[in-house]
Design an enzyme around this catalytic site. Structure first.
Site, PDB file in Angstrom:
ATOM      1  N   GLU A 110       1.034  -1.203  -0.189  1.00 19.96           N
ATOM      2  CA  GLU A 110       0.114   0.062  -0.048  1.00 19.96           C
ATOM      3  C   GLU A 110       0.907   1.130  -0.116  1.00 19.96           C
ATOM      4  O   GLU A 110       1.997   1.278   0.704  1.00 19.96           O
ATOM      5  CB  GLU A 110      -0.970   0.024   1.237  1.00 19.96           C
ATOM      6  CG  GLU A 110      -2.054   1.002   1.377  1.00 19.96           C
ATOM      7  CD  GLU A 110      -3.220   0.714   2.320  1.00 19.96           C
ATOM      8  OE1 GLU A 110      -3.529  -0.307   2.279  1.00 19.96           O
ATOM      9  OE2 GLU A 110      -3.324   1.686   3.062  1.00 19.96           O
ATOM     10  N   ASP A 112       0.076   5.499   0.417  1.00 19.05           N
ATOM     11  CA  ASP A 112      -1.130   6.203   0.907  1.00 19.05           C
ATOM     12  C   ASP A 112      -0.749   7.712   0.559  1.00 19.05           C
ATOM     13  O   ASP A 112       0.368   8.241   1.027  1.00 19.05           O
ATOM     14  CB  ASP A 112      -1.482   5.925   2.410  1.00 19.05           C
ATOM     15  CG  ASP A 112      -1.676   4.782   2.598  1.00 19.05           C
ATOM     16  OD1 ASP A 112      -2.469   4.044   1.708  1.00 19.05           O
ATOM     17  OD2 ASP A 112      -1.449   4.164   3.579  1.00 19.05           O
ATOM     18  N   GLU A 114      -3.182  10.591   2.532  1.00 18.34           N
ATOM     19  CA  GLU A 114      -4.325  10.714   3.532  1.00 18.34           C
ATOM     20  C   GLU A 114      -4.563  11.846   3.952  1.00 18.34           C
ATOM     21  O   GLU A 114      -3.801  12.623   4.566  1.00 18.34           O
ATOM     22  CB  GLU A 114      -4.343   9.632   4.710  1.00 18.34           C
ATOM     23  CG  GLU A 114      -4.503   8.264   3.987  1.00 18.34           C
ATOM     24  CD  GLU A 114      -4.149   7.342   5.216  1.00 18.34           C
ATOM     25  OE1 GLU A 114      -4.925   6.196   5.277  1.00 18.34           O
ATOM     26  OE2 GLU A 114      -3.437   7.281   6.011  1.00 18.34           O
ATOM     27  N   ASN A 129       2.232   7.365   3.701  1.00 21.53           N
ATOM     28  CA  ASN A 129       2.650   6.093   4.220  1.00 21.53           C
ATOM     29  C   ASN A 129       2.973   5.139   3.122  1.00 21.53           C
ATOM     30  O   ASN A 129       2.671   4.970   2.034  1.00 21.53           O
ATOM     31  CB  ASN A 129       1.556   5.437   5.204  1.00 21.53           C
ATOM     32  CG  ASN A 129       1.995   4.797   6.154  1.00 21.53           C
ATOM     33  OD1 ASN A 129       3.188   4.362   6.295  1.00 21.53           O
ATOM     34  ND2 ASN A 129       1.144   4.695   7.360  1.00 21.53           N
ATOM     35  N   GLU A 141       5.151   6.261   8.240  1.00 22.03           N
ATOM     36  CA  GLU A 141       4.248   7.450   8.068  1.00 22.03           C
ATOM     37  C   GLU A 141       5.072   8.752   8.052  1.00 22.03           C
ATOM     38  O   GLU A 141       6.492   8.848   8.946  1.00 22.03           O
ATOM     39  CB  GLU A 141       3.374   7.450   9.287  1.00 22.03           C
ATOM     40  CG  GLU A 141       2.502   6.641   9.310  1.00 22.03           C
ATOM     41  CD  GLU A 141       3.051   5.544  10.657  1.00 22.03           C
ATOM     42  OE1 GLU A 141       2.041   4.969  11.264  1.00 22.03           O
ATOM     43  OE2 GLU A 141       4.250   5.206  10.566  1.00 22.03           O
ATOM     44  N   GLY A 209      -7.843  12.694  18.652  1.00 25.69           N
ATOM     45  CA  GLY A 209      -7.976  11.300  19.153  1.00 25.69           C
ATOM     46  C   GLY A 209      -9.486  11.042  19.223  1.00 25.69           C
ATOM     47  O   GLY A 209      -9.698  10.218  19.949  1.00 25.69           O
ATOM     48  N   ARG A 287       9.967   4.007  18.099  1.00 25.71           N
ATOM     49  CA  ARG A 287       9.485   2.993  17.718  1.00 25.71           C
ATOM     50  C   ARG A 287      10.562   2.421  16.771  1.00 25.71           C
ATOM     51  O   ARG A 287      10.300   0.866  16.649  1.00 25.71           O
ATOM     52  CB  ARG A 287       8.417   3.377  16.305  1.00 25.71           C
ATOM     53  CG  ARG A 287       6.852   3.750  16.819  1.00 25.71           C
ATOM     54  CD  ARG A 287       6.109   4.368  15.661  1.00 25.71           C
ATOM     55  NE  ARG A 287       5.953   3.288  14.823  1.00 25.71           N
ATOM     56  CZ  ARG A 287       5.507   3.565  13.436  1.00 25.71           C
ATOM     57  NH1 ARG A 287       5.217   4.875  13.261  1.00 25.71           N
ATOM     58  NH2 ARG A 287       5.216   2.569  12.658  1.00 25.71           N
TER      59      ARG A 287
END
Length: 360
Positions: A110, A112, A114, A129, A141, A209, A287
């Site tokens: 994929e 992206d 967005e 992404n 991202e 959120g 991460r």
């Protein structure tokens, strides 16, 4: 003091327009909707112009809507001029992306772009992404603001995908490049993909959120797509047999002006990234203690970010830094939930939408 402020204003004005001036327009062949696309879901919320060159995707209290390319492509250039909803956009997501999740459910690829709505008076944000071979837990991202209001006029957004590199463009400004290398392995998208465009209700996560929801007092929310471009080699996604010689088509793709970033394009990309990016997985040491293998750490960018990959200084606009992934879709018509997302989305992720695999 006034002279100094005026001088700086003029400097940035002329610098900005010099960037645009040195970025030439791409020579593109546009298509009508019926030449390359099909409805994905909620036909009643898809409006096509009389000449079939423009399509409007609507979100209302009944459903979102989406379209999909009629074919799969083995590498390609995917582009459209997009105008986003205006006024109140909280909770809305508009997506322009390539994927093969319906054919390769557990190891899909994929790419992206967005767009995420915001509270009233705050600007749209967007992210790019990349997933390869089902590596959704290792998404790459990046999140940005824009130097213009995307709801006022149409602007061209493009994804170049080749065996060598992937480039995301806003108008003709390259904003991100991923150069393929052997260390990436299957994380680099390599299987045939379709092109999608969708608008949907992401109230559960998209703005602050999920604290700020879509307000249907302002419906319908309209995203407009025109100047549609699909360039690449059409293939069967399973057999991966091409309708033409893909070797020749890929060579033609690699020879296009948008497949290589010029020195002027590099300057434009540097300007954009240093001014408008606000998150990058390449600088997210929490991460990724070791940056993903495709990352090129730029010292001037590295200084901008905390170890979380977010800007050191708090930005002036609100919103969530979350991301999502999409669920399966079939070529056949399917029932959809009131949000416009296929009901099958809830199968893979019990108790949460398959488009909302969140993390902070």
């Amino acid at each position: 003091m006034e002279y100094g402020i005026h001088s700086r204003t003029l400097f940035f004005f002329f610098f900005f327009f010099s960037l645009l001036y040195t970025t030439t327009a791409f020579n593109l062949t546009t298509l009508r909707f019926d030449e390359a696309y099909s409805p994905l879901f909620s036909d009643f919320n898809i409006q096509r112009s009389p000449d079939d060159k423009t399509v409007r995707l609507l979100l209302n209290r009944f459903s979102g809507s989406g379209i999909i390319s009629s074919d799969y492509y083995n590498y390609g250039f995917f582009s459209a001029s997009i105008k986003l909803p205006a006024e109140y956009t909280a909770g809305i997501v508009v997506a322009f992306y390539t994927s093969n999740v319906d054919t390769f459910e557990r190891n899909h690829d994929e790419l992206d772009i967005e767009f995420m709505g915001n509270v009233k008076g705050k600007p749209w944000r967007f992210q790019t992404n990349m997933y390869g071979n089902g590596s959704t837990s290792r998404g790459r991202e990046e999140r940005y603001r824009l130097w213009f209001d995307p709801s006022k006029d149409s602007h061209r957004y493009s994804i170049l995908w080749t065996p060598k590199n992937t480039i995301f463009y806003v108008d003709e400004v390259p904003i991100r490049e991923i150069v393929r290398n052997t260390a990436m392995g299957g994380d680099y998208p390599s299987k045939p993909m379709s092109l999608y465009a969708t608008i949907w209700d992401a109230s559960t996560w998209a703005t602050n959120g999920g604290k700020v929801k879509v307000d249907y007092k302002y419906e319908p929310f309209v995203s407009e797509f025109k100047d549609l471009v699909l360039e690449g080699c059409i293939v069967d996604p399973i057999e991966q047999i091409s309708s033409t010689n893909c070797t020749d088509r890929i060579a033609t793709l690699l020879a296009k002006e948008y497949s290589t970033i010029t020195p002027e394009g590099r300057k434009s990309m540097k300007w954009f990234r240093e001014k408008y990016i606000y998150y990058s997985s390449c600088y997210d040491n929490i991460r990724y203690p070791v940056p993903p293998p495709e990352c090129v750490v730029v010292p001037s960018e590295r200084e901008m970010f905390q170890n979380s990959g977010r800007l050191r200084e708090k930005l002036k606009f609100g919103g969530s830094n979350r991301r999502h992934r999409r669920g399966r879709r079939s070529r056949q018509p399917r029932k959809v939930a009131a949000t416009g997302r296929p009901r099958s989305c809830y199968v893979k992720w019990p108790r949460k939408c398959c488009m909302c695999n969140m993390y902070n």
